[in-house]
Design an enzyme around this catalytic site. Structure first.
Site, mmCIF file in Angstrom:
data_model
loop_
_atom_site.group_PDB
_atom_site.id
_atom_site.type_symbol
_atom_site.label_atom_id
_atom_site.label_comp_id
_atom_site.label_asym_id
_atom_site.label_seq_id
_atom_site.Cartn_x
_atom_site.Cartn_y
_atom_site.Cartn_z
ATOM 1 N N ARG A 123 -120.696 -7.386 60.951
ATOM 2 C CA ARG A 123 -121.271 -7.817 62.221
ATOM 3 C C ARG A 123 -121.221 -6.636 63.180
ATOM 4 O O ARG A 123 -120.646 -5.606 62.895
ATOM 5 C CB ARG A 123 -120.588 -9.072 62.775
ATOM 6 C CG ARG A 123 -119.188 -9.370 62.388
ATOM 7 C CD ARG A 123 -118.191 -8.435 63.008
ATOM 8 N NE ARG A 123 -118.436 -8.313 64.435
ATOM 9 C CZ ARG A 123 -118.152 -7.237 65.132
ATOM 10 N NH1 ARG A 123 -117.621 -6.173 64.552
ATOM 11 N NH2 ARG A 123 -118.393 -7.167 66.416
ATOM 12 N N GLY A 124 -121.887 -6.827 64.314
ATOM 13 C CA GLY A 124 -122.142 -5.702 65.194
ATOM 14 C C GLY A 124 -123.552 -5.208 64.908
ATOM 15 O O GLY A 124 -123.875 -4.880 63.760
ATOM 16 N N GLN A 128 -113.966 -13.011 67.764
ATOM 17 C CA GLN A 128 -114.117 -11.615 67.357
ATOM 18 C C GLN A 128 -113.358 -10.645 68.252
ATOM 19 O O GLN A 128 -113.020 -9.544 67.831
ATOM 20 C CB GLN A 128 -115.603 -11.249 67.284
ATOM 21 C CG GLN A 128 -116.308 -11.970 66.151
ATOM 22 C CD GLN A 128 -117.773 -11.624 66.051
ATOM 23 O OE1 GLN A 128 -118.279 -10.776 66.791
ATOM 24 N NE2 GLN A 128 -118.474 -12.271 65.153
ATOM 25 N N ASP A 161 -126.993 -7.051 71.773
ATOM 26 C CA ASP A 161 -127.705 -7.276 70.524
ATOM 27 C C ASP A 161 -129.212 -7.109 70.691
ATOM 28 O O ASP A 161 -129.920 -6.857 69.719
ATOM 29 C CB ASP A 161 -127.394 -8.674 69.982
ATOM 30 C CG ASP A 161 -126.000 -8.735 69.390
ATOM 31 O OD1 ASP A 161 -125.871 -8.546 68.173
ATOM 32 O OD2 ASP A 161 -125.037 -8.936 70.143
ATOM 33 N N LYS A 177 -123.091 -11.451 73.009
ATOM 34 C CA LYS A 177 -122.235 -12.559 72.586
ATOM 35 C C LYS A 177 -122.068 -13.584 73.701
ATOM 36 O O LYS A 177 -121.929 -13.225 74.869
ATOM 37 C CB LYS A 177 -120.874 -12.021 72.152
ATOM 38 C CG LYS A 177 -119.979 -13.033 71.483
ATOM 39 C CD LYS A 177 -120.616 -13.580 70.198
ATOM 40 C CE LYS A 177 -120.817 -12.485 69.162
ATOM 41 N NZ LYS A 177 -121.491 -12.980 67.948
#
Length: 347
Positions: free
Chosen positions: A51-52, A199, A240, A251
Site C-alpha cells: 500500500r502507499g 496504518q 492518493d 486516507k
C-alpha cells in the site's frame, strides 16, 4: 551532522518474481512474499499487502512486466491486446490512487512503441525498474522540500503511512522527517492511528521507531486536543490523487485534520509526487472513493465488537478541498496560491 540511514525496501524485483514486504504482518513480523502472477499482484494490492500510492504503482508495473515476460503470445498484436487487458485488470485493484493507472499506462505506451515480442518484454522490464529508481530520487526531493518548511525541533502531526515502505525510499510526507534526521534536526512526530486498518499505528509508528525518529502515537479522535495543547508546528500528509484544482484525496480523516488545522491556524501540507497529480480530473467531486469491507469496522483482532446486522459505512478516503491546503510539496518545489494554474505549470 549527517546520519546515514538504512531503508527497508517494500518492493524488490527478482527477475522472475516480485519480492514484496507483506505489510499485513507489520509490526508483528517482517515477512516477504513472492509474487509470480498478475493475480498475485492484484491480490496483494487489494488486500493491502502492498500500500502507499507510489509502492502500488511500482508493484503493478513489475506485475505487468512479469506477466509479459511469461506470456506465450505469438504475435505483437496478440501480446499488446492481452497486455492492455491485464493492465486494466491490475488497475481495477484500487480505484482511488492515481499512481496505479499512471504506472500501468506508462508501460503500455512503451510496449506500443516496440516492434517485436522480445523488445516489448525487455523494454517493459526496464521501464518498471526505471519507475522505481525515479521514485527514489523523487521522494528524496520531496523530503528536502518538505524539510525546508519545518523549524528546528518541530512538532509535526502526520496521518496514515507515507514513508519508505509506502514508496521506494524516504517516502512523501515522512520523507521530510527522514531528511530532518539526516540533518541532525531532532523533530517530534505525532502519528494518528488512522482508520481503516490502523496504518498509522501499525506502520508509521513502527517505521519511525526503526529510524530512531521521536514518535508519539495518538488515536484519530485525539487530533483536535493535540493540536490545541502540543504546540504543533505543521501537519504533513500524503495523497492518493490530486485533481487539477488542487483538491486532494487521501486516507479517511485527512479532511477532518485540514478543518482542524484551519481552526487552530496551523499550516496543512500535502506531500506527493507529480505522478499523483491528475490533471484529467477537474475537482475532488469527480474522484471515485473506495469503500472497504464492513469487518474492518465491526471486528478488531478477529473479534466482533459491533452488534450483528448493524449497517456500516467504511470509505477508505476523503477529499480535502484546495482552500484548506496551505501548500503542496512536490519534487519540483512547494506549490502555493492558485493551484489550478500552479499545478499546470509543473507539467
Amino acid at each position: 551532522m549527517t546520519v546515514k540511514q538504512d531503508f527497508i525496501k517494500p518492493v524488490i524485483w527478482e527477475g522472475e518474481s516480485i519480492k514484496l514486504l507483506n505489510q499485513q504482518k507489520l509490526p508483528g513480523s517482517v515477512e516477504y512474499i513472492f509474487l509470480t502472477t498478475a493475480e498475485d499482484v492484484w491480490d496483494a494490492i487489494v488486500e493491502l499487502k502492498v500500500r502507499g500510492a507510489p509502492a502500488i504503482g511500482i508493484t503493478a508495473a513489475y506485475g505487468l512486466a512479469l506477466w509479459a515476460k511469461n506470456s506465450e503470445a505469438e504475435t505483437t498484436e496478440e501480446l499488446l491486446q492481452s497486455l492492455k487487458k491485464t493492465a486494466d485488470y491490475l488497475n481495477s485493484a484500487r480505484p482511488t490512487a492515481v499512481n496505479l493507472a499512471w504506472a500501468l499506462h506508462r508501460l503500455v505506451r512503451v510496449a506500443e512503441q516496440q516492434s517485436t515480442i522480445p523488445s516489448i518484454k525487455g523494454k517493459l522490464e526496464l521501464e518498471a525498474i526505471a519507475i522505481q529508481r525515479e521514485d527514489e530520487e523523487t521522494c528524496r526531493l520531496i523530503g528536502e522540500n518538505g524539510y525546508s518548511l519545518l523549524p528546528e525541533g518541530a512538532n509535526v502531526l502526520t496521518h496514515c503511512n507515507t514513508g519508505a515502505i509506502a514508496t521506494s525510499k524516504y517516502g512523501t510526507a515522512l520523507g521530510a522527517f527522514y531528511i530532518a534526521k539526516e540533518r541532525g534536526n531532532e523533530i517530534h512526530v505525532y502519528a494518528t492511528e488512522t482508520r481503516p486498518v490502523l496504518q498509522g499505528a501499525r506502520l508509521t509508528a513502527w517505521e519511525l521507531q526503526q529510524a530512531d525518529i521521536d514518535v508519539t502515537l495518538i488515536t484519530d479522535n485525539m487530533a483536535a486536543h493535540v493540536l490545541k495543547t502540543k504546540n504543533i508546528d505543521a501537519i504533513i500528509v500524503g495523497a492518493d490523487r490530486i485533481t487539477a484544482n488542487g483538491d486532494t484525496a487521501n486516507k479517511i480523516g485527512t479532511y477532518g485534520l485540514a478543518l482542524l488545522a484551519k481552526a487552530h491556524d496551523i499550516p496543512f501540507y500535502i506531500a506527493a509526487p507529480l505522478s499523483t497529480i491528475d490533471l484529467d480530473t477537474a475537482t475532488g467531486e469527480d474522484i471515485v472513493i473506495e469503500e472497504r469491507k464492513a469487518e474492518e469496522v465491526t471486528h478488531l483482532g478477529g473479534q466482533r465488537i459491533a452488534p450483528e446486522g448493524v449497517q456500516v459505512f467504511n470509505p477508505s478516503f476523503d477529499v480535502t478541498p484546495n482552500e484548506l491546503i496551505t501548500a503542496i510539496i512536490t519534487e519540483k518545489g512547494v506549490i502555493r496560491g492558485d493551484y489550478q494554474q500552479e499545478l499546470q505549470k509543473l507539467f
